[in-house]
Design an enzyme around this catalytic site. Structure first.
Site, PDB file in Angstrom:
ATOM      1  N   THR A  83       0.826  -1.192   0.000  1.00 29.56           N
ATOM      2  CA  THR A  83       0.000   0.000   0.000  1.00 29.56           C
ATOM      3  C   THR A  83       0.866   1.250   0.000  1.00 29.56           C
ATOM      4  O   THR A  83       1.681   1.435   0.888  1.00 29.56           O
ATOM      5  CB  THR A  83      -0.889   0.024   1.254  1.00 29.56           C
ATOM      6  OG1 THR A  83      -1.602  -1.206   1.340  1.00 29.56           O
ATOM      7  CG2 THR A  83      -1.877   1.170   1.188  1.00 29.56           C
ATOM      8  N   LEU A  84       0.705   2.064  -1.036  1.00 29.30           N
ATOM      9  CA  LEU A  84       1.464   3.318  -1.109  1.00 29.30           C
ATOM     10  C   LEU A  84       0.581   4.506  -0.757  1.00 29.30           C
ATOM     11  O   LEU A  84       1.029   5.472  -0.179  1.00 29.30           O
ATOM     12  CB  LEU A  84       2.027   3.505  -2.518  1.00 29.30           C
ATOM     13  CG  LEU A  84       3.050   2.456  -2.918  1.00 29.30           C
ATOM     14  CD1 LEU A  84       3.399   2.604  -4.388  1.00 29.30           C
ATOM     15  CD2 LEU A  84       4.317   2.583  -2.088  1.00 29.30           C
TER      16      LEU A  84
END
Lengths: 274, 245
Positions: free
Chosen positions: B23-24
């Site tokens: 997850t960015l």
């Protein structure tokens, strides 16, 4: 007899539907020195007989603190007991870390039993040769469980395992109905009395028994020898022990110093000089 | 020359190709959750909006869910991660129930479990992009705590996530007191939610209030707050504004 044919490994059933290796493991528990446990609504007391191999050696540790709210007394192969205690401590501390809450005793006991069961169903393992009396506190109150090598576990009001435990069991059977409402101190007294039963005539001293308590507001801890001896003294059963001590005391009094005890008692035991 | 460069193992979460696996940034997000302890338990409020960036895309997202018998979980941040957390907790409660031994995980235990999960994910550079509020009552003890996406956790008498921290907590600090009645608690939460509705652009006017007590959890039907936009200062907002050029 038939017994010897089917007892080679734990994965062989006998025609009568028994696993002899497991039963032999339970024998090992019966040969170990006694351990007893009893509980009230709020406290659990564990006690065991600690016989040292010789006067020179120390006593074997048979009671282990597993967590602030759980402790265990073992009988049988103490090495197996030590390893299982380490497992129990691990489980407790992992649960505490993840949930910030003490592991319920009932769950620990089931995990322990499942672990023991594994050893009864693998050809490359042997059953643990140790019986465990698990004492603990959880939301639903004080609990005492007995875990045996077979992988079974039972909850008890009071129980005794090891050699000459039958004498303790008889003592406990007579009184267990009162234990639920016992005070903590009465419970400890009953534990010591139960241990005395297993000694069968031998003098009860705090040096040969260990007592541990866990209760509401009281984390699991082993009572120190001084405290235990004080309780024993209240039973007035150590009259014999006062005899030899008193005699030496009288002679030392003449010299006026207890340190001279060694010198004053050399009545006829002087080594022969050559 | 080909020196023994330190190679990442194939399943590593660091390095360029791994970016697709962790997850960015969040996509569909929920905004603030506000909660407080009251006389009989915990009250929690959250609107039903799921924003897709600046678009208020989904308007029926339930951001508060019961956990087991004793707890209530509210989440802001990435909605899909919230659903993942619910899945983990489902399993946790299932195994807890399977013991069938009269013991059950209370809100404190669930809160700490979540803290461990969030912190461990953060350590792997693959966070669950949520701020969670966990409240509940067990054996008469009220519990209210929060965990962030980096694992920061604490308990308090009133908590909030996101904008709620800036707009709602000050109100609660002034007006919260022990043993609030149910009506007073709801009134206080509505006051906080109204401020958030006026000032948080990702808030929508459709909210639910959930209550958890020793008896159990109830969650209200979605409803909207009355708002007033005729304040004179809003009528001609640029009136007293100083021009810049």
């Amino acid at each position: 007899m038939f017994r010897n044919q089917y007892d080679t490994d734990v994965t062989t059933w006998s025609p009568a539907g028994r696993l002899f290796q497991v039963e032999y493991a339970m024998e090992a528990v019966k040969q170990g020195s006694a351990a007893i446990g009893l509980r009230s609504k709020t406290h659990v007391v564990l006690g065991c007989v600690n016989k040292a191999n010789s006067e020179l050696s120390s006593h074997q540790k048979k009671i282990f603190k597993v967590d602030d709210h759980i402790g265990v007394a073992i009988a049988g192969l103490t090495a197996d007991g030590r390893v299982l205690s380490r497992y129990m401590r691990n489980e407790c501390i992992n649960y505490s870390f993840t949930y910030e809450s003490p592991l319920p005793v009932g769950r620990l006991v089931v995990q322990l039993a499942d672990k023991a069961q594994v050893c009864t169903q693998r050809s490359w393992k042997r059953p643990y040769g140790v019986g465990l009396l698990v004492a603990g506190l959880d939301e639903s109150g004080a609990h005492l469980y007995y875990n045996c090598p077979s992988g079974n576990y039972f909850e008890y009001q009071a129980f005794a395992i090891g050699s000459r435990s039958q004498a303790a069991k008889t003592y406990l059977e007579r009184r267990f109905e009162n234990f639920t409402d016992s005070s903590r101190d009465d419970l400890v007294k009953d534990a010591i009395m139960a241990i005395r039963e297993t000694l069968q005539g031998e003098t009860l001293k705090s040096s040969i028994c260990t007592i541990a308590v866990v209760g509401v507001g009281e984390p699991f801890h082993i009572l120190d020898q001084g405290t235990v001896q004080q309780i024993i003294d209240t039973f007035e059963i150590v009259a014999e022990q006062e005899g030899p001590d008193a005699a030496i005391g009288q002679e030392a009094a003449a010299e006026g110093a207890a340190a001279d005890q060694g010198g004053s008692t050399d009545e006829g035991v002087a080594p022969m000089e050559s | 020359m080909n020196f023994m460069a330190s190679k990442q193992p194939e399943n590593s979460l660091l390095g360029p190709e791994a970016d697709s696996q962790r997850t960015l940034y969040p996509y569909v997000t929920g905004t603030s959750v506000v909660a407080l302890k009251y006389k009989d338990g915990i009250l929690m409020a959250a609107d039903m909006g799921g924003s897709y960036g600046s678009t208020l895309r989904y308007k029926s997202v339930e951001r508060m869910k019961p956990i087991g018998k004793h707890s209530l979980l509210g989440a802001s941040g990435e909605i899909s991660d919230f659903q993942e957390i619910l899945h983990y907790l489902d399993e946790l409660i299932l195994y807890d129930n399977m013991w069938d031994d009269g013991n059950s995980l209370g809100p404190k235990e669930v809160h700490n479990y979540l803290t461990r999960v969030m912190y461990n994910r953060r350590n792997k550079f693959n966070p669950l992009w949520n701020s969670l509020v966990l409240g509940g009552v067990k054996n008469g003890q009220k519990y209210l705590g929060t965990v962030s996406m980096i694992g920061v956790n604490f308990e308090d008498n009133h908590v909030a996530t996101g904008f709620g921290n800036h707009l709602a907590r000050p109100i609660l600090r002034q007006e919260w007191h022990e043993n609030l009645s149910f009506e007073d608690g709801v009134r206080l939460l509505e006051k906080c939610m109204r401020v958030l509705l006026y000032r948080d652009r990702s808030a929508i006017n459709k909210l639910q209030i959930a209550k958890i007590t020793e008896e159990g959890m109830t969650i209200s039907q979605p409803y909207s707050l009355k708002t007033y936009w005729e304040f004179s200062a809003f009528a001609n907002p640029a009136q007293g504004a100083v021009g810049s050029w």
